[in-house]
Structure formats: structure tokens, C-alpha cells
Design an enzyme around this catalytic site. Structure first.
Site, PDB file in Angstrom:
ATOM      1  N   ALA A  15       8.470  36.472 -43.993  1.00 20.36           N
ATOM      2  CA  ALA A  15       8.623  35.058 -44.040  1.00 20.36           C
ATOM      3  C   ALA A  15      10.315  34.608 -44.431  1.00 20.36           C
ATOM      4  CB  ALA A  15       8.111  34.385 -45.307  1.00 20.36           C
ATOM      5  N   PHE A  23      -0.589  37.913 -44.274  1.00 19.79           N
ATOM      6  CA  PHE A  23       0.072  37.462 -43.140  1.00 19.79           C
ATOM      7  C   PHE A  23       1.272  38.224 -43.026  1.00 19.79           C
ATOM      8  CE2 PHE A  23      -2.877  34.313 -44.463  1.00 19.79           C
ATOM      9  CZ  PHE A  23      -3.392  33.839 -43.268  1.00 19.79           C
ATOM     10  N   VAL A  73       1.296  35.511 -47.835  1.00 19.64           N
ATOM     11  CA  VAL A  73       2.416  35.858 -46.791  1.00 19.64           C
ATOM     12  C   VAL A  73       3.488  36.767 -47.265  1.00 19.64           C
ATOM     13  CG1 VAL A  73       4.206  34.535 -45.718  1.00 19.64           C
ATOM     14  CG2 VAL A  73       1.908  33.295 -46.212  1.00 19.64           C
ATOM     15  N   CYS A  74       3.510  37.511 -46.376  1.00 16.31           N
ATOM     16  CA  CYS A  74       4.627  38.698 -46.523  1.00 16.31           C
ATOM     17  C   CYS A  74       5.875  38.009 -46.967  1.00 16.31           C
ATOM     18  CB  CYS A  74       5.080  39.725 -45.490  1.00 16.31           C
ATOM     19  SG  CYS A  74       6.089  40.885 -45.803  1.00 16.31           S
ATOM     20  N   ILE A  75       6.575  38.514 -48.052  1.00 10.43           N
ATOM     21  CA  ILE A  75       8.106  37.607 -48.366  1.00 10.43           C
ATOM     22  C   ILE A  75       9.156  38.412 -47.261  1.00 10.43           C
ATOM     23  CG2 ILE A  75       8.558  39.447 -50.050  1.00 10.43           C
ATOM     24  CD1 ILE A  75       9.821  37.234 -51.749  1.00 10.43           C
TER      25      ILE A  75
END
Lengths: 130, 102, 130
Positions: free
Chosen positions: A82, A39, A77-79
Site C-alpha cells: 500500500a 490484498f 490491505v498489505c501495508i
């Protein structure tokens, strides 16, 4: 066949998350391996457990969580994306000095390298976005 | 190596379909999804665009997206095949790579 | 220690293309796409970037974002070479349609025809569009 999926849009705002979910379900139904769903951009908002859609609406984050529970699907989820958008897990909340976390069950926060790695490992990488 | 292109924008709003068709090499396949399905319909100002593409490409449209928007299979340009999500997966299996025109 | 992406052996090099079709600043896609490319460089894949349609505006010289309160990330394109990302392809037709020429771009690129770019896209193994 090994599949990777990239989701670039948040839920509800754009159909991309719905299409990605239906596609992911069909991949699993056909007996393929779903290696990872990554994501990115507003897509990270798929992973918040704080969303409370109306009762008669689909619960997109929950649907993903259920998929992860049933099939062990790796939801990443991409840090960086995010952090921009306020999606945190427990570790990130601590590191950033925030007073809580909101990540949904089955999702994990990790780096963009996970997307590239999916591109290398998977036979197909399918992108859903706006 | 053949490619599957996906297009998810209405041709009335964006140039996505035009751009995709301008870059899709002969023999590649095109799948219209989400708002992209409006590009698959007969009798619109953009119908000729897709009809022209049928000479060099196999063209598909995602049925659930069509039906959600009040359109039926018989409104689709002749030669365009309607598929469901399973068919979408089959197309990605058949073609070695997928390019999303967003 | 072996990293998970090394499962297929260190020799796994795929052709990755990042397709940029969106203008900068109006949406975040251009910036976050650039962030992916920078991370991806560490994976030593065969990376190229394509700029077409409004994506060519990402490379326009003289961007000055002081007035809109956003960071000017355009200098990063000039830093790509340092990450061994050297294949930047710009579509001639997209430039011409927008009244631009190669001189308007802030970084050395290879300008190519739509037909040549289409062939190049066809040779890729993983195509990421944002």
C-alpha cells in the site's frame, strides 16, 4: 469451512478482483466462514475510496465495503504494498506526513503477517491474480 | 490428499495450462477460469492438450466466464464439466488445497 | 500476551510453499513474493520455495540493475538462509529449457525433476503463488 482469499491484482485492470469477489460471495452464500480477504501487489488498489468508475460500471471498492458491512468480512490491505502504491489510512497518512487518506470503509491496513496467519488459520486459502 | 488447480490464462498466450498439466498429479482436479476458459473449447489448436488431461484429471470450466466470452456449454470438450461460482466453492471444499497457476 | 495466530496452539505448523514462476524486474511479483517469504519466516512454519518456468530467472547470477533504475534484490536470496528458509527447489526442466544450469544460480538450491517437484507440491498444505 474457514476460507481465506488473496487478491493480487488491482480492480478493472484484471478480472482477478471480480472473480475473487464473486468467489467470496459464493463462499458466504454457502454458509462458510470467510475469515479474511488479503490484498497484495496491485490488489491494494481495491481498497481506495477515491475511485470513480463510470455510472454503469460496477464499483468494486464499494462492493467489498458492503460485504464487510453486511458480513463483518475482514478486508486487509498489505501495508508495504500500500505504501508503494499510495494507499493510506488516517494513521499512515499522519505517520508519513501525507495530506490525506484514501482507504475505503471496511478495509484496514496491516502487515503481511496477516496473510500468513490466514494461511495457518484457514482450511483453504484461494489465490486470485494475474 | 488431492489438489484443485486453477488456470486463468488462455493457452494461446501463455504456457500456464501446459505448466499446470505438467505438474498436476493423477487424481487432481483442474478448473479453468477467466481467460483460462479458452483452453476448454473443442476444435482449437489446443483442444488435444486438455483432452489428454481428462484421462488422469477431472476438468471443470467456470460457466460465467465462458458465457461472458460468447461461448456456450456445448462448445466445451466432452468430459469437461461446467460449474458456476457456487460450484467453484464446492470444488475447493472437496479438494484439500488449491493451487493457482497465474 | 497471546497473539491471535496462536489460537490453535503453538504447535500449528503447516507446510507452506511459495511458487515462483515469473521473471524478475519486468513485473514486481518476484520482489514482493520474496518480501512475503521474509515476513513468513517469523511464523516458524515449514516453508519452501519453488522456482519453475520463468521463476528460475530470479536466481540468475550476475544481475546488474544499474541501467534500469531498479534495486537489485537478488542478494536477498542469499540472505534467506539466515531466516531459516533453506528449502529452495529449482525445476531441472525449467533450467534446461532456458539453457541454464545449476552453476548459473546465485544461491545453493536443490535441483529436482518436474515429476519430483509435482509430488512435493502435492504434499503442501498452503500454496502461495504470485
Amino acid at each position: 469451512m474457514k476460507y481465506g482469499i488473496l487478491v493480487n491484482e488491482g480492480p478493472y485492470q484484471h478480472q482477478a478482483s471480480d472473480t475473487a469477489y464473486q468467489f467470496a460471495k459464493a463462499v458466504l452464500d454457502k454458509g462458510h466462514e470467510l475469515y479474511r480477504v488479503f490484498f497484495y501487489h496491485d490488489g491494494v488498489n481495491n481498497g481506495t475510496r477515491f475511485a470513480v468508475p463510470p455510472q454503469d460500471d460496477r464499483k468494486i471498492a464499494e462492493l467489498w465495503s458492503q460485504m464487510a458491512e453486511a458480513h463483518g468480512t475482514d478486508l486487509v490491505v498489505c501495508i508495504a504494498a500500500a505504501q508503494r502504491r499510495g494507499l493510506l489510512d488516517e494513521g499512515e497518512a499522519k505517520r508519513q506526513g501525507k495530506d490525506g487518506n484514501n482507504i475505503a470503509p471496511g478495509f484496514r491496513i496491516s502487515g503481511l503477517g496477516q496473510l500468513i496467519e490466514a494461511g495457518i488459520q484457514c482450511d483453504r486459502l484461494v489465490v486470485f491474480g494475474d | 490428499m488431492s489438489m484443485l488447480h486453477t488456470v486463468n490464462k488462455s493457452p494461446f498466450e501463455r504456457n500456464t495450462l501446459v505448466s499446470c498439466l505438467g505438474h498436476a498429479t493423477a487424481g487432481s482436479a483442474i478448473l479453468l477460469i477467466e481467460d483460462g476458459v479458452y483452453g476448454a473449447l473443442e476444435g482449437t489448436a489446443h483442444s488435444d492438450l486438455l483432452r489428454g488431461a481428462l484421462a488422469d484429471h477431472s476438468v471443470y470450466v467456470l460457466g460465467p466466464d465462458l458465457n461472458a466470452r460468447g461461448m456456450t456449454d456445448d462448445q466445451v470438450i466432452e468430459g469437461v464439466s461446467v460449474v458456476d461460482y457456487g460450484g467453484f466453492v464446492d470444488l475447493t471444499e472437496k479438494h484439500e488445497k488449491v493451487q493457482a497457476w497465474l | 500476551m497471546s497473539e491471535p495466530w496462536e489460537e490453535e496452539g503453538p504447535g500449528t505448523v503447516k507446510k507452506f510453499m511459495y511458487v515462483n514462476r515469473k521473471a524478475p524486474y519486468g513485473t514486481i511479483y518476484a520482489l514482493e513474493s520474496l518480501e512475503v517469504v521474509l515476513i513468513a519466516a517469523a511464523f516458524e512454519q515449514d516453508v519452501s520455495m519453488a522456482f519453475l518456468d520463468d521463476g528460475v530467472y530470479q536466481l540468475k547470477k550476475g544481475q546488474d540493475t544499474k541501467g534500469i533504475g531498479q534495486k537489485n534484490f537478488s542478494p536477498t536470496y542469499r540472505a534467506l538462509e539466515g531466516y531459516d528458509v533453506e528449502k529452495l527447489y529449482v525445476e531441472a526442466e525449467s533450467l534446461a529449457e532456458r539453457g541454464l544450469s545449476e552453476d548459473d544460480l546465485l544461491v545453493p538450491v536443490e535441483v529436482m525433476s518436474r515429476e519430483a517437484l509435482a509430488e512435493l507440491m502435492n504434499e503442501q498444505e498452503v500454496i502461495l503463488s504470485f
